[in-house]
Design a protein around this motif. Sequence first.
Motif, PDB file in Angstrom:
ATOM      1  N   SER A  12       0.707  -1.267   0.017  1.00 36.21           N
ATOM      2  CA  SER A  12      -0.132  -0.003   0.365  1.00 36.21           C
ATOM      3  C   SER A  12       0.880   1.341   0.201  1.00 36.21           C
ATOM      4  CB  SER A  12      -0.967  -0.010   0.940  1.00 36.21           C
ATOM      5  OG  SER A  12      -0.392   0.016   2.401  1.00 36.21           O
ATOM      6  N   VAL A  13       2.150   0.825   0.891  1.00 36.86           N
ATOM      7  CA  VAL A  13       2.561   2.494   0.479  1.00 36.86           C
ATOM      8  C   VAL A  13       3.617   2.725  -0.387  1.00 36.86           C
ATOM      9  CG1 VAL A  13       5.062   3.569   1.814  1.00 36.86           C
ATOM     10  CG2 VAL A  13       3.098   2.261   3.219  1.00 36.86           C
ATOM     11  N   ILE A  69       2.097   4.560   7.791  1.00 34.76           N
ATOM     12  CA  ILE A  69       1.504   6.562   8.152  1.00 34.76           C
ATOM     13  C   ILE A  69       2.655   7.918   7.623  1.00 34.76           C
ATOM     14  CG2 ILE A  69       1.147   6.834  10.108  1.00 34.76           C
ATOM     15  CD1 ILE A  69      -1.614   8.589   9.093  1.00 34.76           C
ATOM     16  N   ILE A  70       3.772   6.893   8.309  1.00 30.85           N
ATOM     17  CA  ILE A  70       4.984   7.796   8.625  1.00 30.85           C
ATOM     18  C   ILE A  70       5.954   7.297   7.157  1.00 30.85           C
ATOM     19  CG2 ILE A  70       7.807   8.005   9.408  1.00 30.85           C
ATOM     20  CD1 ILE A  70       6.170   6.782  11.885  1.00 30.85           C
ATOM     21  N   ARG A  71       6.139   6.586   6.429  1.00 30.35           N
ATOM     22  CA  ARG A  71       6.164   6.022   5.018  1.00 30.35           C
ATOM     23  C   ARG A  71       5.991   7.103   4.422  1.00 30.35           C
ATOM     24  NH1 ARG A  71       7.801   0.873   7.745  1.00 30.35           N
ATOM     25  NH2 ARG A  71      10.138   0.827   7.180  1.00 30.35           N
ATOM     26  N   THR A  72       5.231   6.892   3.558  1.00 28.07           N
ATOM     27  CA  THR A  72       3.810   7.594   2.447  1.00 28.07           C
ATOM     28  C   THR A  72       3.923   9.441   3.418  1.00 28.07           C
ATOM     29  OG1 THR A  72       1.606   7.544   4.390  1.00 28.07           O
ATOM     30  CG2 THR A  72       2.273   6.041   2.521  1.00 28.07           C
ATOM     31  N   THR A  73       4.378   9.379   4.448  1.00 27.16           N
ATOM     32  CA  THR A  73       4.712  10.971   5.056  1.00 27.16           C
ATOM     33  C   THR A  73       5.659  11.400   4.039  1.00 27.16           C
ATOM     34  OG1 THR A  73       2.829  11.115   6.203  1.00 27.16           O
ATOM     35  CG2 THR A  73       4.568  13.350   5.857  1.00 27.16           C
ATOM     36  N   LEU A  74       7.249  10.207   4.373  1.00 26.70           N
ATOM     37  CA  LEU A  74       8.736  10.755   4.115  1.00 26.70           C
ATOM     38  C   LEU A  74       8.234  10.845   2.815  1.00 26.70           C
ATOM     39  CD1 LEU A  74      11.289  11.565   5.505  1.00 26.70           C
ATOM     40  CD2 LEU A  74      11.202   9.005   5.279  1.00 26.70           C
ATOM     41  N   TYR A  75       8.293   9.814   2.332  1.00 26.64           N
ATOM     42  CA  TYR A  75       7.830   9.581   0.653  1.00 26.64           C
ATOM     43  C   TYR A  75       7.878  10.799   0.680  1.00 26.64           C
ATOM     44  CZ  TYR A  75       9.229   4.715   1.368  1.00 26.64           C
ATOM     45  OH  TYR A  75       9.920   3.599   1.578  1.00 26.64           O
TER      46      TYR A  75
END
Length: 388
Positions: A12-13, A69-75
Motif C-alpha cells: 500500500s505504501v 503513515i510515517i513512510r507515506t508522509t516522508l516519501y
Amino acid sequence: MNFNFLSPVSDSVLAHCELLSQQTIGRKVKIHSSQYGIPDLDDVKLAIIGVKENRNDVNYIGSELNFDIIRTTLYSLFPGNWSTTLADLGDIEPGETVEDSYFALRTAIEVLVEKKIIPIILGGSQDLTYANYRAYDNLQPMVNIVNVDTNFDLGDSSLPIKNNSYFGKIILEEPYNLFNYSTIGYQTYFNSQEEIDLMERLYFEAYRLGEVSKNIHAVEPAMRDAHIVTVDLKSVRAAEVGERLKFTPNGLDGKEICAITRYAGISNKVSSFGIYEYHYEKKDTITAMLVAQMIWYFIEGVNCRVKDDDFIDSNNYQKYNVLIEDEELIFFKSVKTGRWWIEIPFLTDLNNKLKKHTLLPCAHEDYEAATQGKIPERWYKAYRKNNF
C-alpha cells in the motif's frame, strides 16, 4: 549479509509512492519490496529500519505498531540539495521474544555501521536503544550516547529491562563500553532526586528543557561528540503530536526537535539515530508529519557534514591557550566552520579511557567563559570522568 529478518515495505505504501512527483523522496529512495527484495546498498549512506517491538513498554497493552503513515508522509516530502542515497530496508517484526527483536536490531545496526551506512531506526519502545548500544560492542571501544528525553531512564537495573530503565542496564552490564551519556530536554519533576544525583556522580551531562529552549545551540557540542542519538517522542509537547502521544503540556516544540535532529545529522561522529515511543493511530497524520520532518532534518544534517576535526594541519585551525589558576586550557577553532574544541589533559600512566580522543567539542561561549576565569563544565566532567 542477508537481512532475512526484515519484512518489506507494504504494497500500500509502494502504491501510494507511484502517485508521487518524480522529485519526491519516495521516487528516489531505494526500497525493500516484496517484488524486488533488499536493494543494493553499495552507494547508500542512510538506511531506514522500522522495529515493531514495544513489549517492554511499561504501559504495554498489546497494541501493534505500524509505520506506513510515517513512510507515506516522508516519501511525499521533497529532498534538499542532497548528494547522499537513502534506502528503506523495511521492518523488523516482533520476534518470539523481545531478546530476538534485540538480536535482529543489533545485527542490522552492526552490519550497516561497518558498511559506513547510518541506520535511522523507527521504534517501538525506547529500550531498543540498549540493542543499538550493544551493536557497537565489536565496532569501537568507547561510545557516547545522547538521549533527547524528559527522563534519564536510569531506573532499577536489578529489574527486567523496560523502556524507562534501559539505561541502568547500559551502565552496569559488561562489556563497559559507555564513556559519556547526555540527556537533552529533561524535566526535573519527571526524575527522582536519586537519579539526578547519580547523573552528577557519574559526570554525565543533562540539559534542562528551559536551557534548551532558551539556547538551542547549546546542545550542538554534545551532539558533535555522540555516536548514538536516541529520541523519545514523549519529549515533544502535547500540542505538537496526536492523541496517543500527548504526554506532557511542556516539552520541545516542532522547530526545536527538528533543529536538534539536524544537529545530530551534522555531527561527524553520529553513526546511528533512533526515534522511539511512536504509538500508532490510524488517523494521526500530525505525529507522522513531525517524525517525517525530523528524519528529513537529520538527512539534511548528514548532507551538510564538514570534516573539520582533523587538527594535523595547523592551517586548518586556530589555537588558543587560556590560563586559569594552575590549569592551562587549550582551545582549537576550525577555520572551515568556526566550531570549537577544548583539549582534555590526561596522565599517560593511567589506563586512559579516551585514548586518542582528547579533544572535546565545545562552544565559543566556553572559550569566552574561560577567559573570564571560569572552567567549562563539559571540560570539568570529561576530565573527572577520565580520571575516575
